[in-house]
Motif scaffolding. Structure first.
Motif, PDB file in Angstrom:
ATOM      1  N   GLU A  76     -15.516  19.037   8.738  1.00 33.13           N
ATOM      2  CA  GLU A  76     -16.667  19.931   8.588  1.00 33.13           C
ATOM      3  C   GLU A  76     -16.865  20.779   9.838  1.00 33.13           C
ATOM      4  O   GLU A  76     -17.185  21.973   9.753  1.00 33.13           O
ATOM      5  CB  GLU A  76     -17.929  19.117   8.293  1.00 33.13           C
ATOM      6  CG  GLU A  76     -17.947  18.516   6.902  1.00 33.13           C
ATOM      7  CD  GLU A  76     -19.162  17.630   6.663  1.00 33.13           C
ATOM      8  OE1 GLU A  76     -20.108  17.653   7.475  1.00 33.13           O
ATOM      9  OE2 GLU A  76     -19.148  16.912   5.639  1.00 33.13           O
ATOM     10  N   GLY A 132     -14.061  33.122  12.817  1.00 27.83           N
ATOM     11  CA  GLY A 132     -13.016  33.817  12.068  1.00 27.83           C
ATOM     12  C   GLY A 132     -11.621  33.458  12.542  1.00 27.83           C
ATOM     13  O   GLY A 132     -10.725  34.291  12.535  1.00 27.83           O
ATOM     14  N   ASN A 135     -14.193  23.495   9.829  1.00 31.95           N
ATOM     15  CA  ASN A 135     -14.543  24.550   8.872  1.00 31.95           C
ATOM     16  C   ASN A 135     -15.680  25.422   9.390  1.00 31.95           C
ATOM     17  O   ASN A 135     -15.651  26.648   9.233  1.00 31.95           O
ATOM     18  CB  ASN A 135     -14.918  23.937   7.520  1.00 31.95           C
ATOM     19  CG  ASN A 135     -13.713  23.401   6.777  1.00 31.95           C
ATOM     20  OD1 ASN A 135     -12.600  23.861   6.980  1.00 31.95           O
ATOM     21  ND2 ASN A 135     -13.942  22.415   5.919  1.00 31.95           N
ATOM     22  N   SER A 136     -16.659  24.805  10.005  1.00 33.35           N
ATOM     23  CA  SER A 136     -17.771  25.567  10.570  1.00 33.35           C
ATOM     24  C   SER A 136     -17.294  26.497  11.675  1.00 33.35           C
ATOM     25  O   SER A 136     -17.727  27.653  11.767  1.00 33.35           O
ATOM     26  CB  SER A 136     -18.840  24.625  11.123  1.00 33.35           C
ATOM     27  OG  SER A 136     -19.367  23.818  10.121  1.00 33.35           O
ATOM     28  N   SER A 191      -9.353  31.008  11.431  1.00 35.15           N
ATOM     29  CA  SER A 191      -8.301  30.658  10.479  1.00 35.15           C
ATOM     30  C   SER A 191      -7.614  31.900   9.930  1.00 35.15           C
ATOM     31  O   SER A 191      -6.408  31.917   9.761  1.00 35.15           O
ATOM     32  CB  SER A 191      -8.865  29.822   9.336  1.00 35.15           C
ATOM     33  OG  SER A 191      -9.758  30.591   8.565  1.00 35.15           O
ATOM     34  N   SER A 192      -8.364  32.956   9.666  1.00 31.89           N
ATOM     35  CA  SER A 192      -7.745  34.161   9.121  1.00 31.89           C
ATOM     36  C   SER A 192      -6.799  34.790  10.127  1.00 31.89           C
ATOM     37  O   SER A 192      -5.757  35.318   9.755  1.00 31.89           O
ATOM     38  CB  SER A 192      -8.821  35.157   8.692  1.00 31.89           C
ATOM     39  OG  SER A 192      -9.583  35.566   9.814  1.00 31.89           O
ATOM     40  N   GLU A 220     -14.234  27.689  12.036  1.00 30.47           N
ATOM     41  CA  GLU A 220     -13.436  28.754  11.427  1.00 30.47           C
ATOM     42  C   GLU A 220     -14.328  29.859  10.886  1.00 30.47           C
ATOM     43  O   GLU A 220     -14.060  31.040  11.070  1.00 30.47           O
ATOM     44  CB  GLU A 220     -12.557  28.184  10.310  1.00 30.47           C
ATOM     45  CG  GLU A 220     -11.379  27.389  10.804  1.00 30.47           C
ATOM     46  CD  GLU A 220     -10.552  26.784   9.669  1.00 30.47           C
ATOM     47  OE1 GLU A 220     -11.032  26.755   8.505  1.00 30.47           O
ATOM     48  OE2 GLU A 220      -9.436  26.347   9.951  1.00 30.47           O
ATOM     49  N   LYS A 221     -15.402  29.457  10.203  1.00 29.49           N
ATOM     50  CA  LYS A 221     -16.328  30.451   9.656  1.00 29.49           C
ATOM     51  C   LYS A 221     -17.041  31.217  10.760  1.00 29.49           C
ATOM     52  O   LYS A 221     -17.199  32.430  10.687  1.00 29.49           O
ATOM     53  CB  LYS A 221     -17.341  29.778   8.738  1.00 29.49           C
ATOM     54  CG  LYS A 221     -16.755  29.298   7.438  1.00 29.49           C
ATOM     55  CD  LYS A 221     -17.786  28.589   6.598  1.00 29.49           C
ATOM     56  CE  LYS A 221     -17.152  28.009   5.338  1.00 29.49           C
ATOM     57  NZ  LYS A 221     -18.106  27.198   4.568  1.00 29.49           N
ATOM     58  N   LYS A 222     -17.477  30.497  11.769  1.00 27.03           N
ATOM     59  CA  LYS A 222     -18.231  31.102  12.867  1.00 27.03           C
ATOM     60  C   LYS A 222     -17.397  32.107  13.645  1.00 27.03           C
ATOM     61  O   LYS A 222     -17.840  33.212  13.967  1.00 27.03           O
ATOM     62  CB  LYS A 222     -18.750  29.991  13.801  1.00 27.03           C
ATOM     63  CG  LYS A 222     -19.415  30.459  15.055  1.00 27.03           C
ATOM     64  CD  LYS A 222     -20.827  30.896  14.800  1.00 27.03           C
ATOM     65  CE  LYS A 222     -21.497  31.253  16.119  1.00 27.03           C
ATOM     66  NZ  LYS A 222     -22.798  31.763  15.930  1.00 27.03           N
TER      67      LYS A 222
END
Length: 121
Positions: free
Chosen positions: A22, A32, A25-26, A34-35, A28-30
């Protein structure tokens, strides 16, 4: 006072696997992250895969309409009637090799219209 890397590592060590996932994932979202990594991997994979630039056209089967296939082969290969007939009757045979993609697709369409079975390699 800022948190040190060692303090972050100690905090992560005490977490369960689900909590770590978790957290990742947080992050990565915060940020960017992973992209960016996936795009770099995709670009590296694209560089590794080279697109085929030379093709060969094979006449596998002449089909039911032998005369139209002979005419098509004659015009494509700039052959006389006897040479085109002999070539068509010797199927499976390679018609052209080391040609570009557009020419290969053009030959394929012309020969399929005449009823021949074609393979491009």
């Amino acid at each position: 006072m800022p948190i040190t890397k060692e303090q972050i590592i100690e905090a992560v060590e005490s977490m369960s696997i689900m909590d770590i996932m978790e957290l990742i994932n947080s992050m990565e979202k915060k940020f960017g992250v992973s992209s960016v990594i996936k795009n770099k991997e995709n670009n590296n994979n694209k560089k590794k895969i080279k697109e085929q630039v030379e093709f060969s056209v094979y006449l596998k089967n002449i089909g039911k309409n032998k005369i139209s296939v002979i005419k098509a082969v004659r015009s494509i290969m700039n052959l006389g009637l006897k040479e085109a007939k002999d070539l068509v009757e010797s199927a499976p045979v390679m018609l052209k090799e080391s040609i570009n993609k557009e020419e290969a697709l053009d030959l394929e369409s012309k020969l399929k219209i005449s009823g021949a079975e074609i393979e491009i390699k």
